[in-house]
Design an enzyme around this catalytic site. Structure first.
Site, mmCIF file in Angstrom:
data_model
loop_
_atom_site.group_PDB
_atom_site.id
_atom_site.type_symbol
_atom_site.label_atom_id
_atom_site.label_comp_id
_atom_site.label_asym_id
_atom_site.label_seq_id
_atom_site.Cartn_x
_atom_site.Cartn_y
_atom_site.Cartn_z
ATOM 1 N N GLN A 1 0.816 -1.108 -0.117
ATOM 2 C CA GLN A 1 -0.027 -0.057 0.001
ATOM 3 C C GLN A 1 0.880 1.216 0.089
ATOM 4 O O GLN A 1 1.376 1.460 1.053
ATOM 5 C CB GLN A 1 -1.001 0.050 1.255
ATOM 6 C CG GLN A 1 -1.700 1.305 1.386
ATOM 7 C CD GLN A 1 -2.650 0.993 2.843
ATOM 8 O OE1 GLN A 1 -2.092 0.373 3.559
ATOM 9 N NE2 GLN A 1 -3.693 1.666 2.911
ATOM 10 N N SER B 1 1.277 6.640 2.465
ATOM 11 C CA SER B 1 1.958 7.510 3.334
ATOM 12 C C SER B 1 3.324 8.167 2.607
ATOM 13 O O SER B 1 4.093 7.247 2.067
ATOM 14 C CB SER B 1 2.504 6.981 4.584
ATOM 15 O OG SER B 1 1.293 6.350 5.401
ATOM 16 N N SER C 1 4.458 -1.577 3.994
ATOM 17 C CA SER C 1 4.630 -2.491 4.756
ATOM 18 C C SER C 1 4.644 -3.734 3.634
ATOM 19 O O SER C 1 3.955 -3.580 2.793
ATOM 20 C CB SER C 1 3.561 -3.090 5.697
ATOM 21 O OG SER C 1 3.324 -2.306 6.634
ATOM 22 N N GLU D 1 -9.692 -1.423 5.468
ATOM 23 C CA GLU D 1 -8.549 -1.484 6.482
ATOM 24 C C GLU D 1 -9.144 -1.522 7.757
ATOM 25 O O GLU D 1 -8.649 -2.147 8.546
ATOM 26 C CB GLU D 1 -7.567 -0.515 6.225
ATOM 27 C CG GLU D 1 -6.188 -0.701 6.966
ATOM 28 C CD GLU D 1 -5.105 -0.143 6.512
ATOM 29 O OE1 GLU D 1 -5.069 1.032 5.600
ATOM 30 O OE2 GLU D 1 -4.028 0.146 6.980
ATOM 31 N N ASN E 1 -4.912 6.839 16.980
ATOM 32 C CA ASN E 1 -5.808 6.913 17.977
ATOM 33 C C ASN E 1 -6.588 8.286 17.585
ATOM 34 O O ASN E 1 -7.821 8.481 17.855
ATOM 35 C CB ASN E 1 -5.507 6.476 19.174
ATOM 36 C CG ASN E 1 -5.824 5.196 19.454
ATOM 37 O OD1 ASN E 1 -6.005 4.436 18.723
ATOM 38 N ND2 ASN E 1 -5.978 4.643 20.608
HETATM 39 C C1 LIG Z 1 3.393 -0.712 11.595
HETATM 40 C C2 LIG Z 1 2.954 0.209 10.649
HETATM 41 C C3 LIG Z 1 2.931 -0.262 9.054
HETATM 42 C C4 LIG Z 1 2.699 0.736 8.272
HETATM 43 N N1 LIG Z 1 2.002 0.409 6.942
HETATM 44 C C5 LIG Z 1 1.750 1.149 6.015
HETATM 45 C C6 LIG Z 1 1.717 0.758 4.720
HETATM 46 O O1 LIG Z 1 1.660 -0.324 4.244
HETATM 47 N N2 LIG Z 1 1.507 1.703 3.681
HETATM 48 C C7 LIG Z 1 1.342 2.998 3.801
HETATM 49 O O2 LIG Z 1 1.024 3.930 3.128
HETATM 50 N N3 LIG Z 1 1.391 3.653 5.251
HETATM 51 C C8 LIG Z 1 1.592 2.761 6.280
HETATM 52 N N4 LIG Z 1 1.936 2.979 7.671
HETATM 53 C C9 LIG Z 1 1.998 4.525 7.887
HETATM 54 C C10 LIG Z 1 0.925 5.107 8.784
HETATM 55 O O3 LIG Z 1 -0.272 4.819 7.954
HETATM 56 C C11 LIG Z 1 1.157 6.261 9.266
HETATM 57 O O4 LIG Z 1 2.088 5.898 10.351
HETATM 58 C C12 LIG Z 1 -0.063 6.950 10.011
HETATM 59 O O5 LIG Z 1 -1.085 7.470 8.837
HETATM 60 C C13 LIG Z 1 0.399 8.192 10.771
HETATM 61 O O6 LIG Z 1 1.164 9.112 10.099
HETATM 62 P P1 LIG Z 1 2.656 9.795 10.472
HETATM 63 O O7 LIG Z 1 3.391 8.425 11.093
HETATM 64 O O8 LIG Z 1 3.116 10.690 9.119
HETATM 65 O O9 LIG Z 1 2.419 10.400 11.863
HETATM 66 P P2 LIG Z 1 1.596 12.022 11.886
HETATM 67 O O10 LIG Z 1 0.543 12.008 11.016
HETATM 68 O O11 LIG Z 1 2.824 12.886 11.558
HETATM 69 O O12 LIG Z 1 1.212 12.147 13.290
HETATM 70 C C14 LIG Z 1 2.002 12.447 14.415
HETATM 71 C C15 LIG Z 1 1.010 12.375 15.719
HETATM 72 O O13 LIG Z 1 0.226 13.739 15.643
HETATM 73 C C16 LIG Z 1 -1.168 13.005 15.398
HETATM 74 N N5 LIG Z 1 -2.067 13.938 14.732
HETATM 75 C C17 LIG Z 1 -1.751 13.877 13.592
HETATM 76 N N6 LIG Z 1 -2.646 14.692 12.888
HETATM 77 C C18 LIG Z 1 -3.878 15.018 14.163
HETATM 78 C C19 LIG Z 1 -4.918 15.858 14.134
HETATM 79 N N7 LIG Z 1 -5.551 16.235 13.047
HETATM 80 N N8 LIG Z 1 -5.575 15.923 15.133
HETATM 81 C C20 LIG Z 1 -4.856 15.173 16.252
HETATM 82 N N9 LIG Z 1 -3.546 14.567 16.339
HETATM 83 C C21 LIG Z 1 -3.183 14.445 15.151
HETATM 84 C C22 LIG Z 1 -0.830 11.657 15.270
HETATM 85 O O14 LIG Z 1 -2.149 11.010 15.891
HETATM 86 C C23 LIG Z 1 0.157 11.167 15.753
HETATM 87 O O15 LIG Z 1 0.068 11.136 17.222
HETATM 88 C C24 LIG Z 1 2.198 2.243 8.691
HETATM 89 C C25 LIG Z 1 2.475 2.598 9.924
HETATM 90 C C26 LIG Z 1 2.879 1.535 10.845
HETATM 91 C C27 LIG Z 1 3.389 2.064 12.114
#
Ligand SMILES: Cc1cc2nc3c(=O)[nH]c(=O)nc-3n(C[C@H](O)[C@H](O)[C@H](O)COP(=O)(O)OP(=O)(O)OC[C@H]3O[C@@H](n4cnc5c(N)ncnc54)[C@H](O)[C@@H]3O)c2cc1C
Length: 375
Positions: free
Chosen positions: A112, A115, A147, A230, A356
Site C-alpha cells: 500500500q 504514506s 509494509s 482496512e 487513535n
Molecule cells: C506498522 C506500520 C505499518 C504501516 N504500513 C503502512 C503501509 O503499508 N502503507 C502506508 O502507506 N502507510 C503505512 N503506515 C503509515 C501509517 O499509515 C502512518 O504512520 C499513519 O497514517 C500516521 O502518519 P505519520 O506516521 O506520518 O504520523 P503523523 O501524521 O505525523 O502524526 C503524528 C502524531 O500527531 C497526531 N495527529 C496528526 N494529525 C492530527 C490531528 N488532526 N488531530 C490530532 N492529532 C493528530 C497523530 O495521531 C500522531 O500521534 C504504517 C505505519 C505503521 C506504524
C-alpha cells in the site's frame, strides 16, 4: 484446518502476522496457494471473482476458526483485505479480470503506497506525482512505511496527477508493478529488530495508462474506500488471536509466580473483559445493516488498537524481571520472545490504519456529527 497445517506447513502454525511478517515468507505464500486450491481465500467475494459469497457472519466465523487453529498470518492480507474489495467496488470489469485472480490464487502480492514523509495522518498532502507520457503513467516521489514492499509484486499508489492541484483534488490511484525500473525499496529496521516496512522511491517509474482505478481526480475517493476496508471488516475475527495472546500472558504470569500480584491480576481481568467486549461488538456488528457498518468500524479500530497496546504492556508485567532482558541474538532471524514482540509491535497498532487521535476525530465528526476540528 488442522489436517492441512501438517508436513511442511506445520512450522507455520501461529507464525507470521504483525511483528512476525519476516518469518516464512515464501512458505506462507505457498500456504496461500494451498488455501486457494480449497477456495479458502477471499471467502466473502462474489463467486464470479473466485470467492464463496459468504455473508459477513460466516466470514467472521471463518476468520475466528482460522485463528483458533493457528492458521499463519496471511501473506496476501493487503491484496485480499484492502485492494481486492477496492477493485470490486471501483474498478472496471477488465481490471477485475486482470488483478483479482492473482489475489484469489495467491500468485500476486500487494503493498500500500499511501504514506509519505509529509503525508501520514494528513494524507491529502501527497507530493508524489504521476504524469501521462506516451500512454503510460510516469511516477516520481517517495513513499514511506510501506509494509511488505520488499516481498510484493504490485503496489497501489496515490499520486498527484494534476499539476498545481491541492489537497484532495487532482489525485490518482494507480496500480504499479514493483518490478518496474526506477523503484528502489529500502527496508526500515524497527524496534523489533526486523524490517517489515520500507521506504519506496519512485524515479520515473512507469505503469500502463490503464492501471488507474477510477478517473483522474478520483484518487481520494478510491483511497478512502480502501481505508474503510482496512479499518473495518478485515479485523472482525482477530479477537481470537488476542485471546490466544492473553492465554500466553496468563501462562507466563503463572509460570513466573506473578499471579499473586493483585495489580497484575486486575490488569489481566480487565483485558479479559475487553477481549469479550470486542467479540460482543463484532457479533453485534453482524446484525447491522451494511450501511451502518462503516460507522461501527470507526469504533472497532480505536477499541482493538488501544486494547492490544495495553495487552503488550501487561505482557511485560507478566514476564517480570525477564522482560528487561532481550535474548542476545537480537540481530538474528528470530530475535525476540513472542511477548517482547507483542509489546514492541503493539506500540504501532495505535498509529497505522489511522492513529487513535485521528480515529477520535473521525468518530466525532463523521459518526457523532460534532463540529469539525479547526484545520
Ligand atoms: C506498522 C506500520 C505499518 C504501516 N504500513 C503502512 C503501509 O503499508 N502503507 C502506508 O502507506 N502507510 C503505512 N503506515 C503509515 C501509517 O499509515 C502512518 O504512520 C499513519 O497514517 C500516521 O502518519 P505519520 O506516521 O506520518 O504520523 P503523523 O501524521 O505525523 O502524526 C503524528 C502524531 O500527531 C497526531 N495527529 C496528526 N494529525 C492530527 C490531528 N488532526 N488531530 C490530532 N492529532 C493528530 C497523530 O495521531 C500522531 O500521534 C504504517 C505505519 C505503521 C506504524
Amino acid at each position: 484446518m488442522h489436517e492441512n497445517l501438517t508436513g511442511d506447513f506445520a512450522q507455520l502454525r501461529f507464525r507470521g502476522g504483525p511483528g512476525d511478517e519476516h518469518m516464512f515468507v515464501q512458505e506462507r505464500m505457498e500456504w496461500e496457494r494451498h488455501l486457494a486450491t480449497g477456495r479458502w481465500t477471499c471467502v466473502g467475494w462474489p463467486t464470479e471473482y473466485g470467492g464463496r459469497a459468504l455473508p459477513i457472519s460466516q466470514e467472521v466465523i471463518f476468520h475466528e476458526e482460522y485463528a483458533r487453529a493457528g492458521g499463519p498470518g496471511r501473506a496476501g492480507l493487503i491484496g485480499e483485505g484492502l485492494l481486492g474489495p477496492t477493485l470490486l467496488h471501483f474498478a472496471t470489469e477488465e481490471q477485475k479480470q486482470r488483478f483479482l485472480p492473482g489475489i484469489v490464487g495467491g500468485t500476486e502480492y500487494w503493498c500500500q503506497g499511501y504514506s509519505e514523509p509529509n503525508a501520514g495522518s494528513d494524507l491529502a498532502n501527497i507530493k508524489t506525482t504521476a504524469r501521462l507520457v506516451d500512454g503510460q503513467w510516469v511516477i516520481n516521489g517517495q513513499k514511506v512505511w510501506t509494509s511488505l514492499a520488499q516481498w510484493s509484486d504490485w503496489c497501489f499508489v496515490i499520486a498527484r496527477a494534476e499539476e498545481g492541484s491541492q489537497r484532495h483534488a487532482g489525485l490518482v490511484y494507480l496500480l504499479v508493478p514493483m518490478t518496474a525500473e526506477g523503484i528502489e525499496v529500502r527496508p526500515i529496521r524497527q524496534i523489533t529488530g526486523t524490517a517489515e516496512f520500507n521506504e519506496v522511491f519512485f524515479d520515473d517509474v512507469r505503469t500502463d495508462a490503464a492501471n488507474i482505478v477510477g478517473g483522474v481526480g478520483d484518487g481520494w475517493k478510491v483511497a478512502m474506500g480502501t481505508l474503510a476496508f482496512e479499518r473495518g471488516v478485515l479485523t472482525l475475527g482477530q479477537q481470537m488471536a488476542f485471546q490466544r495472546e492473553l492465554t500466553e500472558i496468563i501462562d507466563t504470569a503463572t509460570a513466573n509466580g506473578r499471579l499473586d500480584d493483585p495489580n497484575l491480576r486486575d490488569a489481566i481481568t480487565k483485558l479479559w473483559i475487553r477481549v469479550r467486549i470486542m467479540r460482543a461488538n463484532a457479533v453485534r456488528t453482524l446484525s447491522l445493516a451494511e450501511s451502518q457498518l462503516g460507522r461501527e468500524a470507526m469504533i472497532t479500530k480505536l477499541f482493538w488498537a488501544s486494547l492490544h497496546r495495553d495487552m503488550g504492556e501487561v505482557a511485560m508485567d507478566a514476564m517480570g524481571a525477564d522482560a528487561m532482558i532481550i535474548n542476545d541474538s537480537y540481530d538474528s532471524h528470530e530475535p525476540l520472545e513472542s511477548l517482547h514482540r507483542l509489546f514492541m509491535f503493539t506500540r504501532s497498532d495505535t498509529i497505522y490504519g489511522g492513529s487513535n487521535q485521528v480515529q477520535r476525530n473521525v468518530i466525532g465528526e463523521r459518526a457523532l456529527g460534532l463540529p469539525r476540528e479547526p484545520r
